[in-house]
Design a protein around this motif. Structure first.
Motif, short mmCIF file in Angstrom:
data_model
loop_
_atom_site.label_atom_id
_atom_site.label_comp_id
_atom_site.label_asym_id
_atom_site.label_seq_id
_atom_site.Cartn_x
_atom_site.Cartn_y
_atom_site.Cartn_z
N LYS A 276 0.89 -1.21 0.06
CA LYS A 276 0.12 0.04 -0.08
C LYS A 276 0.79 1.20 -0.09
O LYS A 276 0.58 2.26 -0.63
CB LYS A 276 -0.89 0.03 1.41
N ARG A 277 1.95 1.26 0.74
CA ARG A 277 2.96 2.46 1.08
C ARG A 277 3.55 2.53 -0.57
O ARG A 277 3.89 3.72 -0.91
CB ARG A 277 3.74 2.24 2.03
N ASP A 278 3.90 1.62 -0.99
CA ASP A 278 4.66 1.73 -2.19
C ASP A 278 3.83 2.25 -3.41
O ASP A 278 4.33 2.99 -4.10
CB ASP A 278 5.26 0.22 -2.56
N GLU A 279 2.57 1.72 -3.22
CA GLU A 279 1.68 2.06 -4.44
C GLU A 279 1.35 3.65 -4.09
O GLU A 279 1.30 4.40 -5.24
CB GLU A 279 0.44 1.37 -4.39
N LYS A 280 1.09 3.96 -3.03
CA LYS A 280 1.13 5.41 -2.71
C LYS A 280 2.05 6.10 -3.15
O LYS A 280 1.97 7.34 -3.64
CB LYS A 280 0.72 5.58 -1.32
N GLU A 281 3.30 5.80 -2.75
CA GLU A 281 4.60 6.41 -3.20
C GLU A 281 4.78 6.74 -4.72
O GLU A 281 5.16 7.46 -5.36
CB GLU A 281 5.82 5.70 -2.51
N ALA A 518 3.85 19.31 -8.61
CA ALA A 518 5.33 19.70 -9.20
C ALA A 518 5.83 20.65 -8.70
O ALA A 518 6.88 21.22 -8.54
CB ALA A 518 5.21 19.86 -10.76
N LEU A 519 4.93 21.97 -8.61
CA LEU A 519 5.29 23.29 -7.96
C LEU A 519 5.89 23.31 -6.76
O LEU A 519 7.01 23.63 -6.26
CB LEU A 519 4.14 24.15 -8.13
N TYR A 520 5.06 22.11 -5.74
CA TYR A 520 5.92 22.30 -4.41
C TYR A 520 7.07 21.28 -4.39
O TYR A 520 7.88 21.80 -3.68
CB TYR A 520 4.56 21.59 -3.71
N TYR A 521 7.04 20.25 -5.16
CA TYR A 521 8.37 19.79 -5.26
C TYR A 521 9.50 20.48 -5.61
O TYR A 521 10.52 20.53 -4.93
CB TYR A 521 8.29 18.42 -6.12
N ASN A 522 9.48 21.38 -6.55
CA ASN A 522 10.30 22.12 -7.01
C ASN A 522 10.72 23.03 -6.06
O ASN A 522 12.00 23.68 -5.42
CB ASN A 522 10.11 23.00 -8.42
N ILE A 523 9.74 23.72 -5.25
CA ILE A 523 10.30 24.90 -4.16
C ILE A 523 10.71 24.09 -2.99
O ILE A 523 11.47 24.77 -2.53
CB ILE A 523 8.79 25.46 -3.97
N TYR A 524 10.32 23.10 -2.56
CA TYR A 524 10.83 22.24 -1.35
C TYR A 524 12.18 22.00 -1.55
O TYR A 524 13.10 22.05 -0.86
CB TYR A 524 9.95 21.03 -0.97
N ASP A 573 -2.38 13.14 1.64
CA ASP A 573 -1.03 13.08 2.28
C ASP A 573 0.25 13.42 1.16
O ASP A 573 1.26 13.09 1.73
CB ASP A 573 -0.90 12.02 3.33
N THR A 574 -0.15 13.56 0.00
CA THR A 574 0.93 13.60 -0.95
C THR A 574 1.83 14.67 -0.76
O THR A 574 3.16 14.66 -1.11
CB THR A 574 0.30 13.85 -2.45
N ILE A 575 1.58 15.79 0.01
CA ILE A 575 2.70 16.93 0.35
C ILE A 575 3.53 16.18 1.32
O ILE A 575 4.90 16.67 1.13
CB ILE A 575 2.03 18.07 0.99
N ASN A 576 3.09 15.68 2.14
CA ASN A 576 4.07 14.97 3.04
C ASN A 576 5.10 13.78 2.50
O ASN A 576 6.14 13.56 2.71
CB ASN A 576 3.40 14.46 4.34
N ARG A 577 4.51 13.20 1.47
CA ARG A 577 4.94 12.07 0.88
C ARG A 577 6.23 12.76 -0.06
O ARG A 577 7.25 11.96 -0.16
CB ARG A 577 4.11 11.11 0.13
N ILE A 578 5.92 13.80 -0.50
CA ILE A 578 6.86 14.50 -1.50
C ILE A 578 8.03 14.97 -0.52
O ILE A 578 9.08 14.81 -1.10
CB ILE A 578 6.14 15.76 -2.10
N GLU A 579 7.89 15.40 0.50
CA GLU A 579 8.94 15.91 1.48
C GLU A 579 9.82 14.55 1.83
O GLU A 579 11.00 14.82 1.65
CB GLU A 579 8.40 16.35 2.48
N LYS A 580 9.11 13.44 2.01
CA LYS A 580 9.74 12.36 2.29
C LYS A 580 10.73 11.87 0.98
O LYS A 580 11.77 11.54 1.26
CB LYS A 580 9.08 11.19 2.83
#
Length: 625
Positions: A276-281, A518-524, A573-580
């Motif tokens: 489940k985690r892998d599919e979400k990631e 994509a915007l948040y990924y780039n900024i973070y 929870d995709t924002i938290n996953r992007i940070e990880k």
């Protein structure tokens, strides 16, 4: 109760073996080994420290207790001491097992096997599959430890036997048994080493059978080293104060099988959750990758019109839309980012952002069109360049209006188009909506979702210095608090929401998830690097002040024309996953922060698209027996 009166004190006792119990001991070791192999197979993919420790403990339990210890005590039940070799007396002697020694032997087997498996698998996750010198050293160390553990556990188990007998050991047989244990341990360590671990169920079953045969061979060979002699005085207790109990081999086998079943369920739980985690990631990575392609690639060609042609264009020609202007040769078509970069070396791209004020007429009204032409002249003056060096993006000319597929692709590319532009002008003169009569101005413009997306996309790349507002009378910079309001894109208004999503149609806000991720990924990523652009710092500060949940709401309320309001996931929870993903906690996503200045090769001026690399998660299989 055993009758001992006819036995002679000190005489040797006959040893008789039950073939059915021997078969049971083979099955016990077989199932225990299979479970341990399966758990270890999952272990080699485990990168989480907590689950690594859990799996080491469980695999050691399956190998040490279910395979070695349980098999030993089932096998001990196959032995029956019945008959005096000198007196000819008959009657089976009762064999009990000393509790303390029995438990100590189980704990020793568990601990030693867990440590041995840790030696085999204790490398970095990416190195566990390698066959190299370190792997060989680890294999030999683990084999030595397993051999020691099996021998110690076996003879501790034999010493735990208690009854009216003494045991004598043949040193040569003990030595031979130890050699068998050493060979079996090398085989076990080899099978359990990560690079050689059986990859399929069938090979695992066969490998478990080999290990079971080896362990049982060592066990019954070790049993042959013992000679039992009658001791009529009392039961022999090794550990003072301990007690001895009778042990039923069938119960031990049942315990081992239930233990294997429970371990398998723990393993299955981990696998299900991991999948489940892998599919979400993977879903998040796919979304981020799709969003990044909106910037590094053009899903739809970028159509521009020169400022000179636009300034001289009558309203009738403007109303002919993209399809009408296309045959005139006034549309510049850029198919790739390479072409965009080449154009930007000699010309500036001006992006007009405005709101439509009619349900039947597309594009700007007369007041807005006059403001746009004034804005083109004002931008040329601001940049101190001639209008011949400015190209304009305006939706009704730059987006195909008749071909549904091309139109949809162009709308999906709005983020990229706004990102590409050197200058954005917000066209917001005071006027009125033709159908509703509602006043339209800078305030009503700022409340639209699509215009907010355009502004946020441009600001994330260039900051607010290149953004202006054109009204009927004035051309000015953005107010200081402007972006503070429009940055919360999903709080804006949309036509589909006003119409209450007829026939259950999808809310257009859901289409914004990919570009905004994509915007948040780039900024973070830029801010985490410690060297962000001024634009990235500005947007990051906005996110901190407004809060991630307001900028990227996890859920959205969607009102239907049926009167029902549904809560659907938006960003989840995709924002938290992007940070990880960025910090490399769960996976490795290789993608540099996107900047058009960095995309141009400094030596030859060529456009360079950075490589996007994802490590796919490993889906483990079920380990139920």
């Amino acid at each position: 109760m055993t009758v001992l009166l006819e036995y002679l004190d000190g005489e040797e006792i006959f040893q008789r073996w039950d073939a059915a119990i021997i078969c049971l001991s083979l099955m016990t070791a077989w199932t225990g080994t299979y479970a341990s192999l399966t758990i270890t197979d999952h272990l080699k993919h485990c990168i989480d420290r907590f689950w690594y420790v859990v799996f080491i403990i469980l695999a050691g339990l399956a190998l040490g207790v279910d395979t070695v210890w349980a098999m030993h005590f089932v096998g001990m039940q196959a032995l029956s001491l019945d008959g005096g070799m000198t007196s000819g007396a008959g009657g089976a002697m009762t064999v009990k097992f000393e509790i303390a020694f029995t438990l100590i032997s189980a704990l020793a087997a568990w601990l030693i096997c867990s440590v041995a498996l840790h030696i085999l698998s204790g490398r970095k996750a990416e190195d566990r599959h390698k066959i190299d010198r370190e792997m060989v050293v680890r294999l030999l160390m683990a084999a030595a430890l397993i051999a020691l553990g099996v021998v110690v556990m076996h003879f501790m188990g034999m010493l735990s036997q208690s009854g009216n007998f003494d045991m004598e050991y043949n040193g040569w047989i003990v030595l031979g048994t130890s050699c068998i244990a050493a060979v079996a341990a090398v085989i076990v360590a080899t099978i359990f080493s990560s690079p050689l671990l059986p990859p399929t169920t069938l090979t695992r079953v066969l490998a478990a059978a080999v290990v079971s045969a080896g362990v049982n061979g060592m066990h019954y060979g070790g049993m042959a080293a013992a000679t039992y002699r009658v001791n009529l005085r009392k039961d022999v207790i090794v550990v003072p104060g301990s007690k001895a109990l009778e042990m039923n081999g069938l119960y031990v086998a049942i315990f081992a099988l239930w233990n294997v079943y429970l371990l398998s369920n723990v393993c299955d739980y981990y696998v299900r959750e991991k999948i489940k985690r892998d599919e979400k990631e993977l879903a998040v990575k796919d979304k981020v990758q799709a969003g990044l392609k909106l910037v590094t690639e053009l899903p739809c060609p970028l159509f521009l019109v020169s400022a000179e042609d636009f300034l001289s264009m009558p309203e009738e020609e403007l109303r002919s839309l993209h399809e009408g202007l296309r045959p005139t040769g006034k549309l510049l078509t850029l198919d790739t980012m390479d072409e965009v970069v080449q154009l930007k070396k000699t010309s500036r791209i001006l992006f007009f952002s405005y709101e439509w004020l009619s349900w039947s007429k597309v594009g700007p009204n007369k007041i807005q069109l006059l403001a746009m032409k004034a804005a083109a002249l004002n931008v040329a003056k601001e940049l101190q360049v001639p209008t011949s060096q400015i190209h304009i993006w305006i939706d009704i000319l730059s987006i195909p209006q008749k071909h549904a597929g091309m139109k949809a692709m162009a709308v999906d590319s709005l983020y990229a188009f706004a990102h590409c532009a050197d200058v954005m002008v917000i066209v917001a003169p005071d006027c009125w909506h033709e159908d509703t009569g509602v006043k339209a101005d800078a305030l009503s413009y700022s409340e639209r979702v699509w215009t907010r997306v355009e502004q946020l996309a441009h600001c994330s790349q260039h900051g607010v210095a290149s953004m202006f507002i054109q009204t009927a009378e004035t051309f000015c910079d953005l107010p200081d608090d402007w972006m503070e309001t429009v940055c919360t894109v999903c709080d804006g208004n949309m036509t589909c929401c006003r119409n209450r999503h007829p026939k259950g149609c999808r809310c257009d806000k859901q289409t914004l998830v990919i570009p905004l991720l994509a915007l948040y990924y780039n900024i973070y990523k830029q801010n985490l690097s410690g060297n962000p652009s001024e634009a990235a710092k500005f947007i990051s500060d906005l996110i901190q002040r407004k809060g991630k949940d307001q900028m990227f709401p996890p859920n959205i309320n969607i009102a239907q024309d049926t009167g029902i309001t549904e809560v659907q996931e938006l960003f989840g929870d995709t924002i938290n996953r992007i940070e990880k993903i960025v910090v490399g906690a769960n996976a490795d996503l290789v993608m540099p922060a996107i900047s058009f200045t960095e995309l141009i090769d400094a030596q030859n001026g060529e456009f360079v698209v950075p490589a996007i690399s994802f490590n796919q998660p490993v889906h483990c299989i079920s380990c139920k027996l």
